[in-house]
Design an enzyme around this catalytic site. Structure first.
Site, PDB file in Angstrom:
ATOM      1  N   GLU A  89      50.162  -9.509 -17.449  1.00  0.00           N
ATOM      2  CA  GLU A  89      51.734  -9.681 -17.265  1.00  0.00           C
ATOM      3  C   GLU A  89      52.446  -8.655 -17.561  1.00  0.00           C
ATOM      4  OE1 GLU A  89      53.402 -12.969 -16.586  1.00  0.00           O
ATOM      5  OE2 GLU A  89      54.879 -11.429 -16.668  1.00  0.00           O
ATOM      6  N   ASP A 135      54.943  -6.916 -14.759  1.00  0.00           N
ATOM      7  CA  ASP A 135      56.377  -6.672 -15.464  1.00  0.00           C
ATOM      8  C   ASP A 135      56.790  -5.090 -15.496  1.00  0.00           C
ATOM      9  OD1 ASP A 135      56.224  -9.369 -15.848  1.00  0.00           O
ATOM     10  OD2 ASP A 135      56.352  -9.303 -18.026  1.00  0.00           O
ATOM     11  N   SER A 152      56.839 -15.431 -13.227  1.00  0.00           N
ATOM     12  CA  SER A 152      56.516 -13.954 -13.874  1.00  0.00           C
ATOM     13  C   SER A 152      56.996 -12.967 -13.091  1.00  0.00           C
ATOM     14  CB  SER A 152      55.234 -13.830 -14.431  1.00  0.00           C
ATOM     15  OG  SER A 152      55.032 -14.589 -15.327  1.00  0.00           O
TER      16      SER A 152
END
Ligand code: NAG
Ligand code: NAG
Length: 573
Positions: A291, A295, A490
């Site tokens: 993640e 990001d 996400s």
């Protein structure tokens, strides 16, 4: 989880036989759960000598006043639009009134306790004390519980009470009755690919931009959403913040590999690191977080030239949720020129797992960010109408903080036009926050078009989310030294946040204020014109097909997918 906020008289009698109307020291039930929430089990009693750390949320001076002010500076039709507050001006609304401060200090001092402030605005006080003393102070019964699926232990009580004289001064004490499952790594799929041999990855399609033929990388996003590749020119005061939780570490080696392949013109760009609550950012490749890599790669690689700050939040706050408030405090104490103008977060909770009091406190924190001109952008979740992750459910599960009206929630779509809603895109209606006026007409129109479908499964008077949506499928990242295709909202949150950061760059260049809290602008006639409506797809969950994407706003793709030139036009550039 069922929470009782209105105290039933029978319970009151159980807590105290004295009449609280005459005895200010009588203990009055403040919050309780009727049973151990599903998914948790009691493990043991706890020694009265073990220490526990509690946060006391004090009543603020004028939180309604801050809401009104935040709407005023965020609505393009308002004379105050863009005149964001200073942290000191926010403090005038959020600082507890002097009577509250003195009542609480007197109470704690009488118990030999010295609190420390853990908030910029002194509306959160922290105390560390033996469990036995906490039980007396709050008429509580702290025990050790375990979250069965993860094995995570926590010390909680099924109820607590406050002296009658203090009820008007304290919002809540935490952690007490909040049984929150630990945060999990979001995202729904990861497929290993070799990005240097793309033709083997996915079948190309003739009808879509060539840059999107095999997967979705920055050049595909540039083609699809009109995102410029030119570097931002006003980087000094326009930082894009990326929130990291649960030891998800952003890896610079993965970033370099990603940029070499996807944005060779940006090789050498990296993120700065900020750590709070004991957060770290281990650079061992085996500890690279999927993640955190996603990001950082989809901010640095999309918001060309915008400085990115990775804010790694550790677990010193002990309960998973306080970190979402601590990150805000940490940003608000930074000098205005250094703090982010946009904060993207791809983590969240099922709303029902947070007591309403805590969900409101989290929302108040993000409202403060909006008040000072920072856009708070969140992924809507990956479980369709079933919450942050697919789960068994009998009624739809809204997510948090997406249900907060002061954040911008981003849902997911397929990767190329015409975009359809991604099946996992969470969306629905909050049970804690009513429909805000900026979206009232849109929500009414959607509910009108679905009629009685799913009546009883969702809250018709709740804040609808998401607000917008972006690509969430087959997104190419580098993770632990290899290429992966990932899915999830996400992906959408950092992509949309990058577009807003690039708009802010142009606004700063034109001598105008940055966008701040986005929603009143997004839903305005000019704002919504920057979005392409998504009219196909649905978001199944809870044994239903979920909501359908229809013409206009809908609770799985919001207003639709953004167009960069449309956004520039909407802000008058
Ligand atoms: C930055 O300035 C250069 C030179 O004027 C220009 O070519 C470029 O497009 C600008 N970048 C942005 C994002 O506006
Ligand atoms: C539905 O939302 C409204 C507005 O936030 C709230 O007052 C009400 O309690 C909610 N109903 C349920 C069943 O949660």
């Amino acid at each position: 989880m069922r929470l009782t906020f209105i105290l039933p008289l029978a319970t009151l009698a159980k807590v105290s036989s004295a009449s609280f109307a005459v005895d200010p020291n009588a203990m009055v039930l403040h919050e309780s759960v009727t049973a151990i929430p599903v998914g948790f089990a009691q493990v043991d009693t706890i020694s009265p000598n073990d220490e526990i750390t509690l946060r006391i949320a004090l009543v603020q001076s004028d939180i309604i006043g801050l809401q009104e002010k935040t709407y005023a500076v965020s609505h393009p039709a308002n004379a105050l639009y863009g005149q964001h507050l200073t942290t000191a001006e926010v403090a005038e609304f959020v600082n507890p009134p002097p009577a509250t401060v003195s009542a609480i200090s007197t109470w704690l001092a009488a118990h030999g306790l010295t609190p420390k402030s853990v908030s910029t605005f002194d509306d959160f006080l922290q105390i560390t004390l033996p469990v036995g003393k906490a039980n007396t102070l709050l008429a509580a019964d702290f025990r050790t519980f375990t979250h069965v699926a993860s094995g995570t232990r926590s010390v909680r009580t099924l109820s607590y009470a406050l002296p009658a004289a203090l009820k008007a001064h304290i919002r809540f004490v935490h952690p007490t009755v909040a049984f929150v499952p630990p945060l999990r790594v979001p995202g729904v799929a990861a497929v290993k690919v070799n990005p240097t041999r793309r033709s083997e990855a996915v079948e190309p399609r003739a009808s879509i931009p060539a840059s999107c033929a095999f997967d979705t990388g920055p050049s595909c996003l540039q083609a699809v959403f009109g995102i410029p590749s030119a570097k931002a020119n006003n980087s000094a005061s326009n930082v894009l913040g990326v929130a990291g939780y649960i030891d998800q570490f952003a890896n610079t080696q993965d970033l370099t590999n990603f940029l070499r392949n996807e944005r060779p013109d940006l090789v050498g760009s990296t993120f700065s690191l900020q750590t709070i609550d004991g957060g770290t950012n281990d650079q061992s490749i085996f500890n690279a977080g999927i993640e955190a890599d996603l990001d950082t790669q989809y901010t640095i690689g999309v918001a060309s030239g915008v400085p990115v700050s990775f804010i790694s939040v550790g677990d010193d706050s002990q309960d998973g949720v306080s970190g979402f408030i601590d990150i805000v405090n940490s940003i608000l104490t930074m000098p205005a020129e250094q703090r982010p103008t946009v904060l993207t977060t791809s983590y969240g909770f099922n709303e029902q797992d947070l007591p309403a009091s805590l969900a409101v406190a989290v929302c108040d924190a993000y409202m403060s960010l909006g008040a000072v001109g920072i856009s708070a952008i969140f992924a809507s979740g990956d479980g369709g109408v079933g919450g942050v992750q697919s789960t068994t459910c009998t009624t739809f599960v809204p997510t948090a903080p997406s249900g907060c009206p002061f954040v911008t929630s981003v849902g997911g779509t397929t990767n190329v036009p015409p975009h359809a809603a991604a099946l996992f895109s969470s969306g629905g209606f909050s049970n804690y926050f009513p429909t805000p006026s900026y979206q009232a007409a849109d929500v009414a129109a959607y509910l009108g078009s679905i009629g009685t479908l799913y009546d009883g499964l969702y809250n018709r008077s709740g804040r609808g989310f998401p607000d917008v949506s972006a690509a969430s499928h087959n997104i190419l990242i580098w993770w632990q030294n290899s290429g992966d295709l990932v899915d999830g909202t996400s992906c959408a949150s950092p992509i949309f946040a990058s577009m807003i950061a690039l708009v802010n760059d142009r606004l700063i260049g034109a001598g105008k204020p940055v966008l701040g809290f986005l929603n009143p602008f997004l839903y305005s006639p000019t704002g919504r014109a920057a979005f392409t409506d998504v009219i196909s797809g649905h978001n199944p969950g809870c044994n239903t097909d979920g909501f359908s994407a229809l013409a206009g706003w809908d609770p799985l793709t919001g207003l639709g997918t953004p167009n960069f030139d449309g956004l520039l036009k909407a802000v008058g550039l």
